[in-house]
Design a protein around this motif. Structure first.
Motif: not given
Ligand code: PEP
Ligand code: MN
Length: 352
Positions: A121-136
């Motif tokens: 929710e925080t990323i979406a509220s600041i920069k929706k198009d930020a690339p995010v990598l999710v570790k296992n």
């Protein structure tokens, strides 16, 4: 899940994607020295942990906010994209407001649904198009891994990738975190368009395994590598046993065999057609065999004979293993196949 291609812009277009940098940002000079050394190797994406989730209290937990200024300097001076790990809402706010280009979610956070929801929710509220990598997550739980990605996508954060960093296990092991390649393979099967990067550093836990793991990952179709690199690994403040110097990283990258999928596409297509045909024959043969088993089951029932005959099973097993050996197949593999077929045969005969 709606996914957008993971676009790092002009600077991040290398194939495979290579992300490198120290486990932790320690001092401004350490960060800049490693960034320059890596940038000189042609690496465009710099990683450094600012907030370090450590197993034991009392370990170095990262330099925090001042480290973000050093990352901004890396961007300004070298032109590299910078990536760091976030684990809380405050981390996301600080990282994005300091211009961090790529965010990654650490293994300990991926498996925590409340933390993931808040981060998404925080990323979406600041920069929706930020690339995010999710570790296992720490444990081999593909649903938790997908769940974390879905929480981001559901908030509209769709530039997603995954990082395979292996799974923790109890006791002494060859790898620090067991790769269990089947888990990222399942992720790929379930979300075919997802970019998946391998982190050989956290899988290996030691320097000498970085090269073979990197090669294995590329051979398995991973889209890139994230590798820990420090100018003086022996004095690193975290993960010193697995960090390699930029010159060693250069040698490893130069030694990697890159497979070009276009060149082999046609040949591969033909071979796959033959595999499809052979699999169809296998299924047909198995179906015929089970029908005969079922007739045998009927006879055994009428003559009140027990279904399982250990001597017959042992002699089948031995003769099939011998034939398999002559055909160049592994005895262990043949034993698994015959035992699976036998188990199903017994089930069919009992159900008669
Ligand atoms: C890291 O990348 O430095 C890190 C802490 O990784 P992981 O979450 O895989 O342990
Ligand atoms: Mn690390």
């Amino acid at each position: 899940m709606e996914l957008k291609p993971l676009d790092f812009g002009k600077k991040g277009t290398s194939k495979p994607i290579i992300i490198a940098g120290p486990c932790s940002a320690e001092t401004e000079s350490q960060v800049l020295e490693s960034a320059y050394a890596l940038s000189n190797l042609g690496i465009n994406i710099f990683r450094a942990g600012i907030w370090k989730p450590r197993t034991k209290p009392g370990s170095f937990q990262g330099v925090g906010l001042p480290g973000l200024k050093w990352l901004s300097k890396v961007k300004e001076e070298t032109g590299m994209l910078v990536a760091t790990e976030v684990a809380t809402k405050a981390h996301v706010e600080a990282a994005l407001s300091h211009g961090v280009d790529i965010i990654w979610i650490g293994a300990r956070t991926t498996g925590n649904p409340f933390a993931m929801q808040e981060i998404a929710e925080t990323i979406a509220s600041i920069k929706k198009d930020a690339p995010v990598l999710v570790k296992n997550p720490l444990n081999p739980d593909v649903e938790a891994w997908i769940g974390a990605l879905e929480r981001l996508a559901n908030c509209g954060v769709c530039h997603l990738g995954a990082i395979h960093r292996g799974f923790s296990t109890y006791g002494e092991h060859y790898y620090r975190n067991n790769p269990q390649w089947g888990v990222p393979l399942e992720l790929r099967t379930r979300i075919p368009d997802l970019t998946i990067i391998c982190d050989p550093s956290h899988i290996a836990g030691r320097r000498d395994l970085i090269a073979p793991l990197s090669q294995q990952a590329l051979d398995r179709g991973f889209d890139g590598l994230i590798i820990e690199s420090h100018c003086s690994p022996d004095s690193a403040w975290s993960d010193k046993d697995q960090q390699i110097t930029p010159p060693v990283l250069k040698d490893i990258l130069n030694s990697l065999l890159l497979r070009d999928s276009k060149n082999v596409a046609e040949e591969l297509h033909q071979l796959r057609e033959r595999i499809d045909e052979l699999d169809a024959q296998l299924i047909d043969v198995l179906s015929q065999r089970m029908k005969i088993s079922s007739e045998i089951g009927n006879l055994k029932k009428l003559s009140k004979m027990p279904v399982v005959q250990p001597e017959r099973y042992n002699s089948i097993l031995q003769s099939r293993i011998n034939s398999a050996l002559q055909e160049g197949l592994s005895p262990k593999f043949m034993k698994q196949i015959i035992s699976a077929i036998h188990e199903e045969s017994v089930r069919v005969q009992i159900d008669q």
